[in-house]
Design a protein around this motif. Structure first.
Motif, PDB file in Angstrom:
ATOM      1  N   CYS A  21       0.867  -1.191   0.000  1.00  0.00           N
ATOM      2  CA  CYS A  21       0.000   0.000   0.000  1.00  0.00           C
ATOM      3  C   CYS A  21       0.895   1.229   0.000  1.00  0.00           C
ATOM      4  CB  CYS A  21      -0.911  -0.009   1.211  1.00  0.00           C
ATOM      5  SG  CYS A  21      -1.956   1.460   1.356  1.00  0.00           S
ATOM      6  N   TRP A  35      -3.467  -2.375   8.413  1.00  0.00           N
ATOM      7  CA  TRP A  35      -4.267  -3.189   7.505  1.00  0.00           C
ATOM      8  C   TRP A  35      -5.516  -3.646   8.242  1.00  0.00           C
ATOM      9  CZ3 TRP A  35      -3.354  -3.705   2.435  1.00  0.00           C
ATOM     10  CH2 TRP A  35      -2.073  -3.417   1.959  1.00  0.00           C
ATOM     11  N   ARG A  44     -15.731  -4.777   9.325  1.00  0.00           N
ATOM     12  CA  ARG A  44     -14.313  -4.564   9.077  1.00  0.00           C
ATOM     13  C   ARG A  44     -13.563  -4.703  10.398  1.00  0.00           C
ATOM     14  NH1 ARG A  44     -12.569   0.446   5.320  1.00  0.00           N
ATOM     15  NH2 ARG A  44     -14.255  -0.565   4.144  1.00  0.00           N
ATOM     16  N   TYR A  93      -7.945  -3.748   3.423  1.00  0.00           N
ATOM     17  CA  TYR A  93      -7.833  -2.303   3.271  1.00  0.00           C
ATOM     18  C   TYR A  93      -6.635  -1.795   4.073  1.00  0.00           C
ATOM     19  CZ  TYR A  93     -12.753  -2.582   1.826  1.00  0.00           C
ATOM     20  OH  TYR A  93     -13.930  -2.892   1.190  1.00  0.00           O
ATOM     21  N   ASN A  95      -4.840   1.603   5.792  1.00  0.00           N
ATOM     22  CA  ASN A  95      -5.122   2.977   6.166  1.00  0.00           C
ATOM     23  C   ASN A  95      -3.895   3.611   6.784  1.00  0.00           C
ATOM     24  OD1 ASN A  95      -5.060   2.702   9.008  1.00  0.00           O
ATOM     25  ND2 ASN A  95      -7.240   2.971   9.286  1.00  0.00           N
ATOM     26  N   TRP A 111      -7.966   6.023   3.731  1.00  0.00           N
ATOM     27  CA  TRP A 111      -8.157   4.600   3.420  1.00  0.00           C
ATOM     28  C   TRP A 111      -7.797   4.316   1.972  1.00  0.00           C
ATOM     29  CZ3 TRP A 111      -9.635   0.816   6.850  1.00  0.00           C
ATOM     30  CH2 TRP A 111     -10.117   1.233   8.088  1.00  0.00           C
ATOM     31  N   GLN A 113      -8.271   1.603  -1.384  1.00  0.00           N
ATOM     32  CA  GLN A 113      -9.481   1.138  -2.060  1.00  0.00           C
ATOM     33  C   GLN A 113      -9.804  -0.322  -1.769  1.00  0.00           C
ATOM     34  OE1 GLN A 113      -6.562   0.982  -3.359  1.00  0.00           O
ATOM     35  NE2 GLN A 113      -6.454  -0.636  -4.888  1.00  0.00           N
ATOM     36  N   GLY A 114      -8.907  -1.056  -1.160  1.00  0.00           N
ATOM     37  CA  GLY A 114      -9.166  -2.466  -0.863  1.00  0.00           C
ATOM     38  C   GLY A 114      -8.651  -3.380  -1.951  1.00  0.00           C
TER      39      GLY A 114
END
Length: 121
Positions: A21, A35, A44, A93, A95, A111, A113-114
């Motif tokens: 990420c 994560w 989530r 995801y 962040n 965040w 986008q997954g």
């Protein structure tokens, strides 16, 4: 500020994947990175977090199997996932708690986008 996650896919039980990420934009500093994952029909949940200095905190369900790391120069966080199980199937995801160049004395959470991880034979 944008977070771009990558590395998800389909893997067999017992296999491995590495998620990445990368943060970009008008970033002054990045504090904690983390994560999360969300399985179908579930809330989530936090998987693991890492501070700027490298202090980590893992969910019990992934201890010993997942490893988080970060490269502060590249503004990137990684998640190495080993011995994957079907229960790890989820959208993952990332962040980050970020201070921008126009607000260096405060921060907010951004965040990614997954990315979908599917563990199945």
């Amino acid at each position: 500020v944008q977070l771009q996650a990558s590395g998800g896919g389909l893997v067999q039980p017992g296999g491995s994947l590495r998620l990445s990420c990368a943060a970009s934009g008008s970033i002054f500093s990045i504090n904690d990175m983390a994560w999360y994952r969300q399985a179908p029909g579930e809330q989530r949940e936090l998987v693991v977090s890492i501070s700027h200095g490298g202090t980590t905190k893992y969910a019990d369900s992934v201890k010993g199997r997942f490893t988080i790391s970060r490269d502060n120069a590249k503004k990137t966080v990684y998640l190495q996932m080993n011995n994957l199980k079907p229960v790890d199937t989820a959208v993952y995801y990332c962040n980050a708690d970020v201070s921008t160049v126009i607000q260096i004395y405060s921060s907010r959470t951004y965040w990614g986008q997954g990315t979908l991880v599917t563990v199945s034979s």
